[in-house]
Scaffold this motif. Structure first.
Motif, PDB file in Angstrom:
ATOM      1  N   PRO A 120      31.686 -88.291 -69.205  1.00 45.67           N
ATOM      2  CA  PRO A 120      30.728 -88.727 -68.168  1.00 45.67           C
ATOM      3  C   PRO A 120      31.447 -89.219 -66.917  1.00 45.67           C
ATOM      4  N   GLY A 121      30.678 -89.409 -65.861  1.00 39.47           N
ATOM      5  CA  GLY A 121      31.244 -89.940 -64.626  1.00 39.47           C
ATOM      6  C   GLY A 121      31.806 -88.894 -63.690  1.00 39.47           C
ATOM      7  N   CYS A 122      31.606 -87.614 -63.994  1.00 42.92           N
ATOM      8  CA  CYS A 122      32.087 -86.547 -63.111  1.00 42.92           C
ATOM      9  C   CYS A 122      31.238 -86.539 -61.830  1.00 42.92           C
ATOM     10  N   THR A 123      31.885 -86.439 -60.674  1.00 36.44           N
ATOM     11  CA  THR A 123      31.190 -86.471 -59.388  1.00 36.44           C
ATOM     12  C   THR A 123      31.337 -85.136 -58.659  1.00 36.44           C
ATOM     13  N   ILE A 124      30.597 -84.987 -57.586  1.00 38.45           N
ATOM     14  CA  ILE A 124      30.692 -83.778 -56.777  1.00 38.45           C
ATOM     15  C   ILE A 124      32.096 -83.619 -56.200  1.00 38.45           C
ATOM     16  N   PHE A 125      32.760 -84.748 -55.922  1.00 37.85           N
ATOM     17  CA  PHE A 125      34.119 -84.694 -55.378  1.00 37.85           C
ATOM     18  C   PHE A 125      35.102 -84.201 -56.431  1.00 37.85           C
ATOM     19  N   ASP A 126      34.875 -84.584 -57.680  1.00 39.93           N
ATOM     20  CA  ASP A 126      35.696 -84.061 -58.780  1.00 39.93           C
ATOM     21  C   ASP A 126      35.534 -82.547 -58.884  1.00 39.93           C
ATOM     22  N   VAL A 127      34.296 -82.069 -58.723  1.00 41.37           N
ATOM     23  CA  VAL A 127      34.038 -80.627 -58.805  1.00 41.37           C
ATOM     24  C   VAL A 127      34.795 -79.892 -57.704  1.00 41.37           C
ATOM     25  N   LEU A 128      34.682 -80.364 -56.470  1.00 41.85           N
ATOM     26  CA  LEU A 128      35.350 -79.691 -55.350  1.00 41.85           C
ATOM     27  C   LEU A 128      36.868 -79.710 -55.527  1.00 41.85           C
ATOM     28  N   ASN A 129      37.397 -80.799 -56.047  1.00 44.16           N
ATOM     29  CA  ASN A 129      38.831 -80.929 -56.291  1.00 44.16           C
ATOM     30  C   ASN A 129      39.308 -79.990 -57.406  1.00 44.16           C
ATOM     31  N   ALA A 130      38.416 -79.717 -58.366  1.00 41.26           N
ATOM     32  CA  ALA A 130      38.780 -78.885 -59.525  1.00 41.26           C
ATOM     33  C   ALA A 130      38.500 -77.403 -59.308  1.00 41.26           C
ATOM     34  N   THR A 131      37.875 -77.042 -58.171  1.00 46.28           N
ATOM     35  CA  THR A 131      37.471 -75.658 -57.925  1.00 46.28           C
ATOM     36  C   THR A 131      38.592 -74.874 -57.246  1.00 46.28           C
ATOM     37  N   ASP A 132      38.923 -73.720 -57.822  1.00 50.60           N
ATOM     38  CA  ASP A 132      39.905 -72.829 -57.209  1.00 50.60           C
ATOM     39  C   ASP A 132      39.256 -72.073 -56.057  1.00 50.60           C
ATOM     40  N   TYR A 133      38.136 -71.401 -56.341  1.00 53.12           N
ATOM     41  CA  TYR A 133      37.412 -70.697 -55.281  1.00 53.12           C
ATOM     42  C   TYR A 133      35.941 -70.558 -55.659  1.00 53.12           C
ATOM     43  N   VAL A 134      35.144 -70.254 -54.636  1.00 50.66           N
ATOM     44  CA  VAL A 134      33.711 -70.007 -54.778  1.00 50.66           C
ATOM     45  C   VAL A 134      33.466 -68.570 -54.333  1.00 50.66           C
ATOM     46  N   VAL A 135      32.614 -67.844 -55.072  1.00 49.67           N
ATOM     47  CA  VAL A 135      32.399 -66.434 -54.766  1.00 49.67           C
ATOM     48  C   VAL A 135      30.918 -66.082 -54.955  1.00 49.67           C
ATOM     49  N   PRO A 136      30.380 -65.183 -54.128  1.00 51.24           N
ATOM     50  CA  PRO A 136      28.996 -64.748 -54.324  1.00 51.24           C
ATOM     51  C   PRO A 136      28.786 -64.112 -55.696  1.00 51.24           C
ATOM     52  N   ALA A 137      27.590 -64.306 -56.235  1.00 55.50           N
ATOM     53  CA  ALA A 137      27.247 -63.737 -57.545  1.00 55.50           C
ATOM     54  C   ALA A 137      25.742 -63.527 -57.632  1.00 55.50           C
ATOM     55  N   LEU A 138      25.347 -62.482 -58.323  1.00 52.14           N
ATOM     56  CA  LEU A 138      23.956 -62.283 -58.714  1.00 52.14           C
ATOM     57  C   LEU A 138      23.843 -62.588 -60.193  1.00 52.14           C
ATOM     58  N   GLU A 139      22.776 -63.237 -60.592  1.00 51.39           N
ATOM     59  CA  GLU A 139      22.511 -63.405 -62.017  1.00 51.39           C
ATOM     60  C   GLU A 139      21.402 -62.441 -62.415  1.00 51.39           C
ATOM     61  N   ILE A 140      21.617 -61.749 -63.530  1.00 52.67           N
ATOM     62  CA  ILE A 140      20.579 -60.916 -64.129  1.00 52.67           C
ATOM     63  C   ILE A 140      19.968 -61.703 -65.275  1.00 52.67           C
ATOM     64  N   LEU A 141      18.708 -62.066 -65.103  1.00 49.57           N
ATOM     65  CA  LEU A 141      18.013 -62.825 -66.139  1.00 49.57           C
ATOM     66  C   LEU A 141      17.504 -61.890 -67.224  1.00 49.57           C
ATOM     67  N   ASP A 142      17.587 -62.342 -68.453  1.00 47.15           N
ATOM     68  CA  ASP A 142      17.120 -61.583 -69.600  1.00 47.15           C
ATOM     69  C   ASP A 142      16.162 -62.475 -70.379  1.00 47.15           C
ATOM     70  N   SER A 143      15.448 -61.898 -71.338  1.00 48.01           N
ATOM     71  CA  SER A 143      14.536 -62.707 -72.134  1.00 48.01           C
ATOM     72  C   SER A 143      14.462 -62.163 -73.551  1.00 48.01           C
ATOM     73  N   ARG A 144      14.978 -62.966 -74.490  1.00 49.78           N
ATOM     74  CA  ARG A 144      14.880 -62.591 -75.901  1.00 49.78           C
ATOM     75  C   ARG A 144      13.653 -63.216 -76.550  1.00 49.78           C
ATOM     76  N   ILE A 145      12.869 -63.954 -75.746  1.00 48.23           N
ATOM     77  CA  ILE A 145      11.631 -64.589 -76.201  1.00 48.23           C
ATOM     78  C   ILE A 145      10.511 -64.116 -75.284  1.00 48.23           C
ATOM     79  N   GLU A 146       9.325 -63.913 -75.846  1.00 43.91           N
ATOM     80  CA  GLU A 146       8.180 -63.471 -75.044  1.00 43.91           C
ATOM     81  C   GLU A 146       8.006 -64.364 -73.816  1.00 43.91           C
ATOM     82  N   MET A 147       7.719 -63.747 -72.682  1.00 43.75           N
ATOM     83  CA  MET A 147       7.648 -64.465 -71.415  1.00 43.75           C
ATOM     84  C   MET A 147       6.392 -65.317 -71.262  1.00 43.75           C
ATOM     85  N   ALA A 148       5.278 -64.846 -71.770  1.00 43.45           N
ATOM     86  CA  ALA A 148       3.995 -65.511 -71.516  1.00 43.45           C
ATOM     87  C   ALA A 148       4.004 -66.936 -72.049  1.00 43.45           C
ATOM     88  N   ASP A 149       3.719 -67.892 -71.163  1.00 45.71           N
ATOM     89  CA  ASP A 149       3.563 -69.317 -71.501  1.00 45.71           C
ATOM     90  C   ASP A 149       4.830 -69.963 -72.057  1.00 45.71           C
TER      91      ASP A 149
END
Length: 261
Positions: A120-149
């Motif tokens: 616990p206690g991780c901050t946004i500054f820790d994230v930026l310090n630990a990040t090598d690079y940021v890159v664009p990405a698309l996520e393809i969502l899938d569903s193994r469970i029925e979507m309705a409701d």
């Protein structure tokens, strides 16, 4: 808390649904007492079964981090899921449409870590310090469970609806650009369908990453150097059909293209 036998049975159902491409009936309809913790227990067992079968964990996805996504789903708390090596595709790829159930696409940024991140206690500054690079990405969502409701509980058990991701464009160091102002235009078959700005993700795309590090610390888990973290969508999910071409233009950060065949 659900008993181990029930959690095991659900994880096995989801594994089979992934193989057969036939979604299973909604969990919350069959187990109305199922909790968020139960869902993460199912997801952890599902993940371990996949790892035992030879899939390699390479990162995590964070979902439901933007108002656009929360309003689209009616859910107000983020969630997370596993990314395996065979889920990571490159721009220009052809995606087998029938490999997924109800595929949808989201516009995101991926953080690639150069250092471990633990809560616990991780901050946004820790994230930026630990990040090598940021890159664009698309996520393809899938569903193994029925979507309705389906509910938050269903989605978590279903690996937060993670199907695959497509990476492309220009990687940038986290201090090289103002990450909040990265924007994207999402096209389907040459028509603009969605636009968004990365600040839509919890006011800063790195915010979800420190949320995740703190969240999984409760399970004695952490993020590792080299991990890919999909930080959450800053557009609504876009339904795709067989034959659709998707193009995401991130301006100075380049573009991602894929086709669903």
């Amino acid at each position: 808390m659900m008993d181990d036998a029930t959690i095991e049975a659900i994880a096995d159902e989801l594994l089979e649904a992934g193989r057969s491409r036939v979604p299973i009936p909604r969990l919350t309809a069959r187990y109305p007492e199922m909790t968020v913790e139960d869902s993460y227990a199912v997801q952890r067992l599902w993940r371990h079964r996949n790892e035992d079968a030879g899939r390699k964990l390479v990162g995590r996805k964070i979902g439901l981090t933007s108002r656009a996504m929360q309003q689209a789903t009616g859910i107000t708390e983020p969630d997370y899921g596993a990314i395996f090596d065979d889920m990571v595709l490159e721009t220009g790829c052809s995606v087998a449409w029938d490999q997924y159930s109800h595929p949808r696409v989201e516009v995101e940024l991926a953080f690639v870590l150069k250092k471990d991140l633990t809560g616990p206690g991780c901050t946004i500054f820790d994230v930026l310090n630990a990040t090598d690079y940021v890159v664009p990405a698309l996520e393809i969502l899938d569903s193994r469970i029925e979507m309705a409701d389906r509910t938050f509980v269903d989605t978590i058990a279903d690996n937060a609806a993670m199907g695959a991701m497509v990476v492309g464009g220009n990687p940038v160091r986290p201090d090289a650009v103002d990450l909040r102002w990265i924007s994207a235009i999402l096209y389907k078959n040459q028509t603009v369908e969605e636009t968004g700005v990365a600040a839509g993700v919890l006011d800063h795309p790195a915010a979800g990453v420190h949320w995740l590090a703190n969240k999984i610390a409760a399970h004695r888990d952490g993020l590792k150097a080299g991990d890919i973290i999909l930080a959450g969508s800053f557009t609504r999910p876009l339904w795709v059909s067989r034959g659709d071409t998707i193009h995401a233009d991130y301006g100075p950060l380049g573009a991602i293209t894929c086709r669903f065949d």
